[in-house]
Write a protein that holds these residues in place. Structure first.
Motif, PDB file in Angstrom:
ATOM      1  N   VAL A  64       0.844  -1.201   0.000  1.00  0.00           N
ATOM      2  CA  VAL A  64       0.000   0.000   0.000  1.00  0.00           C
ATOM      3  C   VAL A  64       0.881   1.254   0.000  1.00  0.00           C
ATOM      4  O   VAL A  64       1.786   1.388   0.823  1.00  0.00           O
ATOM      5  N   ASP A  65       0.601   2.131  -0.928  1.00  0.00           N
ATOM      6  CA  ASP A  65       1.295   3.429  -0.974  1.00  0.00           C
ATOM      7  C   ASP A  65       0.469   4.398  -0.126  1.00  0.00           C
ATOM      8  O   ASP A  65      -0.581   4.897  -0.559  1.00  0.00           O
ATOM      9  N   GLU A  66       0.938   4.652   1.092  1.00  0.00           N
ATOM     10  CA  GLU A  66       0.115   5.446   2.007  1.00  0.00           C
ATOM     11  C   GLU A  66       0.073   6.929   1.633  1.00  0.00           C
ATOM     12  O   GLU A  66      -0.727   7.694   2.181  1.00  0.00           O
ATOM     13  N   THR A  67       0.915   7.333   0.677  1.00  0.00           N
ATOM     14  CA  THR A  67       0.790   8.734   0.221  1.00  0.00           C
ATOM     15  C   THR A  67      -0.457   8.882  -0.659  1.00  0.00           C
ATOM     16  O   THR A  67      -1.011   9.968  -0.791  1.00  0.00           O
ATOM     17  N   LYS A  68      -0.881   7.759  -1.268  1.00  0.00           N
ATOM     18  CA  LYS A  68      -2.096   7.829  -2.114  1.00  0.00           C
ATOM     19  C   LYS A  68      -3.345   7.379  -1.356  1.00  0.00           C
ATOM     20  O   LYS A  68      -4.463   7.739  -1.719  1.00  0.00           O
ATOM     21  N   CYS A  69      -3.168   6.554  -0.322  1.00  0.00           N
ATOM     22  CA  CYS A  69      -4.290   5.919   0.382  1.00  0.00           C
ATOM     23  C   CYS A  69      -5.137   6.945   1.128  1.00  0.00           C
ATOM     24  O   CYS A  69      -4.600   7.849   1.777  1.00  0.00           O
TER      25      CYS A  69
END
Lengths: 286, 286
Positions: A64-69
């Motif tokens: 998971v890319d948490e900058t996009k999540c």
């Protein structure tokens, strides 16, 4: 032609039969032996091939890319295995629970999920003349055997005689290993345990619509019930191997039956001819 | 309460014969058969089923052919190869629900599948918790967890000392489910190269999950050189080999008679298993 060797009960002699069959046939055919008992692969303990090729098996798990999540929770909602949990501002992935179905990454509305491989086992290959062995090995501590079995079966070349050594039991790893076979050889022993587990294995192959025949191992101790059951069910008994300390001793040392006692080669060649006849008859019937 | 799980890696090394003998020797215990896809312990303990429950677990996809437009998206996305010609093969479906999530015309539903039965039974040795996984079903690990949970409830309710568990072969999902959190794993091996190879892998799993192990070599005199190798390997790993059990047909004869071997014969084997149980119970009291 694909022949799988299964049993239900463990320790009845699947590997002994699969390796003896492969060794008996290799003078006349190109033979592939697939060790699909990836939890405990043992065929090469008898074949002693140099397994000089190795390839890792991966399951794709989410990253998971948490900058996009946006923590919307869609991924957790669609995951049937509870392998992903979304907190207020954190996403937790539980890799051992993930089956690698790909639903979370495909359905993420922010395209915040990519996949990365998690190594769960390896597939190894070795050969000697006309005999090729492909074996899967599940990593210790891993729960799911089917992804490794699927990778082993990708090596099948239907132009060869393919022999599959199947894990014990009746659940998903067995199905994964047996499906697609032209014939299934069921190895049992003449005890109540052998009979009980044979009848379960017969249900499996019937569910898969694969014709089968039986090998009774360690004949001598035990009763007649297995033979009676086979007659009742119309299942051919194709080979009997006696209870013989010499055979057990050869196995204990990693010596294949047909090398330790060469006259058994004839028996396995006859067994193979019987299997071919049964497959041919079932094609005609179709 | 202490929980002892009997494992082996390789099948057919004698787990069930040893557990049935412990059933006869131990006081104050519940028995559990966690080999849910090829259970045999009931053949020796002759249970009377008191409680039977359906085991619903996992889901399977179905395509409504009236609604399906044959767009092929589900087939393209399914990672398990379970959809062919717009039909789901329930044996390949892993129940992830990805197809159901993505179908543009809502033609796919998922249904719960009944994957087996769990039982609580009475035997002359006390309660037995066991189960039968449906043929070709998944989720054997969850059914094992249910069997263990049933056993724990009884042990607590009746204020008993032990759960004695007959485990499955292998090292995968049902083994991990049988093992986690147990007090002790007894690993039954045999002096064959396969038995030794499989022992190493099952020791690895026990260590991975932090469960202490004891080893027992069955049929030790089939190949004493290998028995010695097992003992020195275990010694170097700091693992105790608690018993050697002789290679004797009385074990098979007892199975044929449907009795724990310690009740069937007064042979050396019986003495060896009695001593093994004393070592285990002393160890667990510490």
């Amino acid at each position: 032609m694909i022949v799988s060797v299964a049993s239900g009960k463990g320790g009845t002699g699947k590997t002994l039969v699969a390796t003896s069959l492969a060794l008996s046939l290799r003078d006349n055919y190109k033979v592939q032996l697939l060790d699909c008992d990836v939890e405990e692969p043992n065929a090469n303990i008898l074949l002693h091939l140099d397994m000089n090729q190795s390839q890792p098996v991966y399951i794709p798990i989410p990253k998971v890319d948490e900058t996009k999540c946006t923590y919307c929770g869609k991924c957790a909602e669609v995951c049937a295995y509870n392998a992903i949990a979304v907190l207020k501002n954190k996403v937790l992935v539980f890799p051992e629970l993930c089956h690698g179905c790909g639903a979370c990454s495909y359905l993420c509305p922010e395209s915040a999920i990519t996949e990365e491989g998690r190594k769960v086992g390896i597939v190894e290959r070795g050969d000697s003349g006309h005999l090729e062995l492909i074996q899967g090995k599940l990593n210790v501590g891993e729960a799911m055997a089917p992804p490794v079995i699927r990778e082993v079966k990708k090596y099948i070349d239907p132009a060869n005689i393919v022999i599959i050594d199947v894990p014990p039991g009746t659940s998903c790893p067995v199905i994964e290993a047996v499906k697609g076979s032209d014939f299934c050889l069921l190895v049992t022993e003449s005890t109540p345990f052998g009979l009980n587990d044979l009848s379960l294995a017969v249900e499996v192959v019937r569910k898969l619509s694969i014709s089968c025949g039986v090998v009774i191992n360690r004949v001598g101790v035990g009763g007649e019930e297995v033979e009676r059951y086979c007659h009742q069910e119309g299942i051919p008994i194709l080979l009997k191997i006696p209870l013989d300390r010499k055979i057990a001793l050869l196995y204990s040392k990693g010596i294949p039956l047909v090398e330790g006692i060469p006259r058994w080669r004839e028996e396995f060649l006859r067994l193979f001819q019987d299997i071919k006849d049964i497959i041919a008859a079932s094609w005609v019937a179709k | 309460m202490k929980e002892i799980v009997v494992l082996s890696g390789k099948g057919g090394t004698g787990k069930t014969s040893i557990v049935a003998s412990f059933a006869s020797l131990a006081q104050s215990k519940v028995l559990a058969d966690c080999d849910v896809d090829a259970a045999d312990l009931h053949l020796l303990l002759k249970p009377k089923v008191k409680e039977e429950k359906e085991f619903w677990s996992g889901r399977v996809a179905f395509i409504d052919e009236e609604k399906c437009t044959e767009c092929g998206l589900c087939q393209e996305l399914c990672r398990f190869g379970a959809i062919k010609d717009f039909e789901v093969d329930p044996l390949s479906c892993e129940g992830c629900g990805f197809c159901y999530q993505v179908c543009p015309v809502d033609a796919i539903a998922t249904k719960d599948s009944m994957s087996g039965h769990s039982f609580i039974s009475e035997t002359k040795y006390g309660y037995l918790c066991h189960a039968r996984l449906g043929i070709a079903q998944e989720n054997s690990g969850k059914l094992v967890a249910l069997v263990r949970q049933n056993a724990k409830l009884i042990v607590e309710r009746e204020n008993l000392d032990y759960i004695i568990t007959d485990g499955p072969p292998g090292i995968g999902c049902p083994v991990i489910s049988s093992l986690s959190g147990a007090s002790l794993a007894l690993l039954v091996t045999e002096p064959t190269l396969s038995g030794m190879h499989d022992l190493e892998r099952v020791i690895g799993v026990c260590r991975h999950f932090g469960v202490p192990v004891l080893v027992c070599v069955n049929k030790y005199d089939l190949n004493e050189e290998n028995t010695y190798r097992i003992e020195s390997y275990c010694g170097s790993e700091g693992i105790e080999v608690a018993a050697r059990i002789s290679f004797d047909n009385v074990i098979t004869e007892a199975i044929v008679r449907g009795l724990p071997v310690v009740e069937y014969s007064n042979s050396k084997v019986t003495q060896q298993i009695k001593e093994l149980w004393q070592i285990i119970s002393a160890k667990l009291e510490k």
